[in-house]
Scaffold this motif. Structure first.
Motif, mmCIF file in Angstrom:
data_model
loop_
_atom_site.group_PDB
_atom_site.id
_atom_site.type_symbol
_atom_site.label_atom_id
_atom_site.label_comp_id
_atom_site.label_asym_id
_atom_site.label_seq_id
_atom_site.Cartn_x
_atom_site.Cartn_y
_atom_site.Cartn_z
ATOM 1 N N ASP A 569 0.881 -1.164 0.000
ATOM 2 C CA ASP A 569 0.000 0.000 0.000
ATOM 3 C C ASP A 569 0.917 1.211 0.000
ATOM 4 O OD1 ASP A 569 -1.906 1.887 0.327
ATOM 5 O OD2 ASP A 569 -2.493 1.308 2.344
ATOM 6 N N ASP A 575 -5.116 5.861 1.774
ATOM 7 C CA ASP A 575 -6.071 4.753 1.867
ATOM 8 C C ASP A 575 -7.063 5.097 2.966
ATOM 9 O OD1 ASP A 575 -7.463 2.482 1.789
ATOM 10 O OD2 ASP A 575 -5.857 1.153 2.451
ATOM 11 N N PRO A 600 -7.612 7.491 -6.401
ATOM 12 C CA PRO A 600 -7.872 6.905 -5.083
ATOM 13 C C PRO A 600 -8.189 5.421 -5.196
ATOM 14 C CG PRO A 600 -9.821 8.036 -5.856
ATOM 15 C CD PRO A 600 -8.781 8.242 -6.912
ATOM 16 N N ASN A 601 -8.251 4.758 -4.066
ATOM 17 C CA ASN A 601 -8.654 3.349 -4.029
ATOM 18 C C ASN A 601 -10.159 3.291 -3.815
ATOM 19 O OD1 ASN A 601 -8.964 0.643 -3.698
ATOM 20 N ND2 ASN A 601 -7.885 0.507 -1.757
ATOM 21 N N GLN A 638 -4.255 2.518 -7.219
ATOM 22 C CA GLN A 638 -4.308 3.609 -6.243
ATOM 23 C C GLN A 638 -3.001 4.403 -6.248
ATOM 24 O OE1 GLN A 638 -4.477 2.202 -2.282
ATOM 25 N NE2 GLN A 638 -4.665 4.196 -1.323
ATOM 26 N N ASN A 639 -3.129 5.749 -6.137
ATOM 27 C CA ASN A 639 -2.011 6.684 -5.990
ATOM 28 C C ASN A 639 -1.223 6.933 -7.274
ATOM 29 O OD1 ASN A 639 -2.635 6.779 -3.226
ATOM 30 N ND2 ASN A 639 -1.414 4.943 -2.888
#
Length: 653
Positions: A569, A575, A600-601, A638-639
């Protein structure tokens, strides 16, 4: 009285006709001034687009209680108070009282909210009365920016910063500091403000006179997965051996791109954090890892061969009354130079170097110079010291009667971990020495402004024949049972390298401590990465040899990179998943407003909520819907930074 009257008259005429412009300008400056609006600093990204550092806008919302007319104020004071009540949770009457008090007291700088994020700023400025703007509603907005590191403490020192104190003095560190002026900083804007009280200023216009131009984004060579592996492997070993500090660097062999750099030091409470950039800025005696440089010089000059036999005697030899000792009591007897390197015999290597260069030490130094060992790396990151290589021809060149012998096994010389690694990487790269790189490219949105390419420091540090011989030596250290690195050997994965254990503060036995290191590359046959691990002052009661302390970190990194690299992560602070879907959506929306172009997640969210969130970010979304509509997979991780007009596919079931 007549003379006094003439003096007053003269002063009035002087002020009116000769000094009037000066004082009018001064009065204007005191009432209206240009205020600098700092540009948003560019973002720092990883190799794959993960956010490493970003500037987050923060806002103070204030209210000029004298700006609205009496009719306007009375019309909106209750609706504004109701909105503030919902926002803060206190009764509406409390805010009515505060706002009326501000108007009675002629407060032109009443604080509504301090240090709020973009989402709250948009919400507050759309409250009744404030939505009328500066001239009718009395809205005053003051914006600042705060630099944040979404990865937390991981690689924070290497990512770095640029900080200004109250006197304007600047302190720079790491990538952020090195590339701040040229790429990240941007160009500040200007806005006129009018003085409304002692030390209080409000914007004269709703718009800026000059809009700030944001800085460029820089994309580093850091791979967050490799960085995570290196960080935790180093941390675990530092804690196990209760060491003072240590560092790890992982570099791609062909390009010199730094994939991971971790620097951890212990604080007074025993916790480790990114204290200093030891890999770049801390020079020390490398000890036995320098034996590679010494033997490479001798083999290249054809005054030493790996098959030469040296007598280690009983593990102790003396030069000018000073002893050179082996860690193995009793020595190794007569052995080849190859074995002396593999078992890291100090006496064996010193005997070979002394025989080859004892009468011509300058020739040895010249060969080290020819292999770039006297030059710094000219890094953009601040703080790199120049290597120390004693030279008998240089006044105050740190030369002594035993300098040559000490240099042979890594004493009297001084290198940083990154300088040492650059040499080992050159061996892995068949003799081509490349400069360590921290940046891949500079971008403005999706357009590449500056690409960074491989820089060659030395096209061939030595012959291919020498390279093949020393590569075999490094491989033997790990593969042969008598090699100091044999405990790192794996049948399934090949590594090559050299252990190092040097004494620190050896002039004072009461303070004697050790520096444990391992430098090498992997896989041994076709090197993809080079790596160095240096750990300072491990607890001597637990262990201090390089093979025991630093070697396992090297092995753990190598194996994890090529066998079970975790998908981490990368940016835990982004998160924001929580149990409540309502709270979750609100948190995600705040994240989207803050980071704007960062994915984003949304896994775990209802598809319709995820759709609304992403569309608010101006992202094109396609949803493949089955079943109850919970997002199970997203096409962009994500990210990752989103591109213009990027389409994100969500699979929901």
């Amino acid at each position: 009285m007549f003379i006094f009257g003439l003096a007053v008259l003269f002063k009035l005429v002087s002020l009116q006709f000769f000094q009037g412009d000066k004082y009018r300008a001064l009065a204007g400056e005191r009432v209206i001034k240009n205020v600098v609006i700092p540009a948003n600093r560019g973002n720092v990204y990883s190799l794959k687009g993960n956010l490493l550092a970003t500037s987050i806008p923060k806002y103070d919302i204030r209210f000029d209680a004298l700006t609205p007319t009496a009719k306007t104020f009375e019309k909106y004071v209750k609706p504004l108070s109701d909105s503030l009540s919902k926002y803060y949770g206190k009764p509406s009457g409390y805010y009515q009282n505060e706002l009326r008090k501000a108007r009675v007291n002629k407060n032109r700088y009443h604080l509504i909210a301090r240090n709020v994020g973009y989402f709250d700023y948009i919400r507050l400025r759309n409250f009744p009365l404030l939505e009328l703007g500066a001239y009718k509603g009395g809205l005053i907005v003051e914006q600042t920016t705060k630099r944040e590191h979404p990865m937390g403490g991981i690689a924070q020192r290497s990512i770095g910063y640029e900080r200004f104190d109250e006197k304007g003095n600047v302190t720079r560190a790491g990538i952020d500091g090195a590339f701040g002026v040229k790429y990240l900083r941007g160009t500040d804007g200007q806005r006129k403000k009018q003085q409304i009280g002692k030390g209080q200023w409000k914007p004269l216009n709703d718009a800026n006179e000059i809009d700030p131009k944001n800085g460029y984004d820089v994309y580093t060579t850091i791979d967050v997965n490799i960085q995570d592996i290196a960080h935790h492997a180093l941390l675990e070993q530092l804690e196990k051996y209760k060491a003072d500090h240590g560092c790890v660097v992982v570099m791609e062999t062909k390009t010199g791109e730094v994939r991971a750099i971790s620097n951890l030091g212990r604080n007074s409470d025993g916790y480790y954090y990114e204290r200093l950039n030891y890999a770049v800025g801390e020079s020390h005696e490398p000890g036995s890892t320098f034996k590679l440089m010494a033997l490479t010089a001798g083999i290249e000059d054809k005054v030493i061969d790996t098959s030469d036999v040296v007598d280690t005697e009983k593990g102790i030899i003396k030069f000018y009354g000073e002893s050179v000792e082996d860690s193995h009591r009793g020595g190794y007897g007569k052995i080849t130079v190859s074995k002396a390197f593999e078992v890291s015999s100090n006496t064996g290597i010193v005997k070979a170097i002394d025989k080859a260069y004892g009468k011509s030490p300058s020739k040895f130094v010249d060969r080290l110079y020819a292999m770039n060992l006297n030059n710094d790396l000219d890094l953009p990151i601040i703080g790199e010291p120049k290597p120390v290589i004693p030279d008998p021809r240089v006044k105050n060149g740190r030369w002594s009667g035993i300098a040559l012998q000490w240099m042979a096994y890594g004493y009297g010389v001084s290198l940083t971990p990154l300088q040492t690694l650059t040499f080992y990487n050159a061996i892995a790269n068949d003799g081509e020495m490349v400069k360590p790189q921290f940046l891949r490219e500079v971008k403005e949105f999706d357009d590449v402004v500056v690409p960074f390419k491989k820089e060659v420091l030395n096209e061939q540090i030595c012959s291919k024949e020498t390279i093949l011989k020393v590569k075999q030596l490094l491989k033997n250290v790990v593969e042969k049972k008598h090699g100091t690195g044999h405990r790192l050997y794996s049948e399934n994965f090949s590594m090559a390298g050299k252990t190092g254990t040097s004494q620190k503060d050896y002039a004072n036995k009461d303070k004697l401590s050790y520096i444990s290191s391992f430098a090498g590359y992997f896989p041994a046959e076709n090197p993809k990465y080079s790596c160095i691990v240096v750990i300072h002052e491990p607890d001597k009661s637990v262990g201090y040899y390089g093979a025991d302390v630093s070697g396992p970190v090297f092995k753990r990194i190598a194996q994890k990179i090529f066998t079970d690299t975790p998908i981490i992560d990368e940016v835990k602070s982004l998160d924001v998943r929580v149990a409540s879907v309502e709270t979750e959506y609100e948190s995600f929306y705040k994240t989207a407003q803050t980071y704007k172009t960062i994915m984003p997640n949304v896994v775990g969210l209802p598809a319709m909520d995820a759709l609304a969130l992403l569309e608010n970010m101006q992202v094109k979304v396609k949803v493949k819907l089955e079943g109850n509509g919970i997002v199970k997979k997203q096409s962009v991780e994500q990210n990752i930074k989103l591109k213009n007009n990027q389409v994100v596919v969500l699979k929901a079931s």
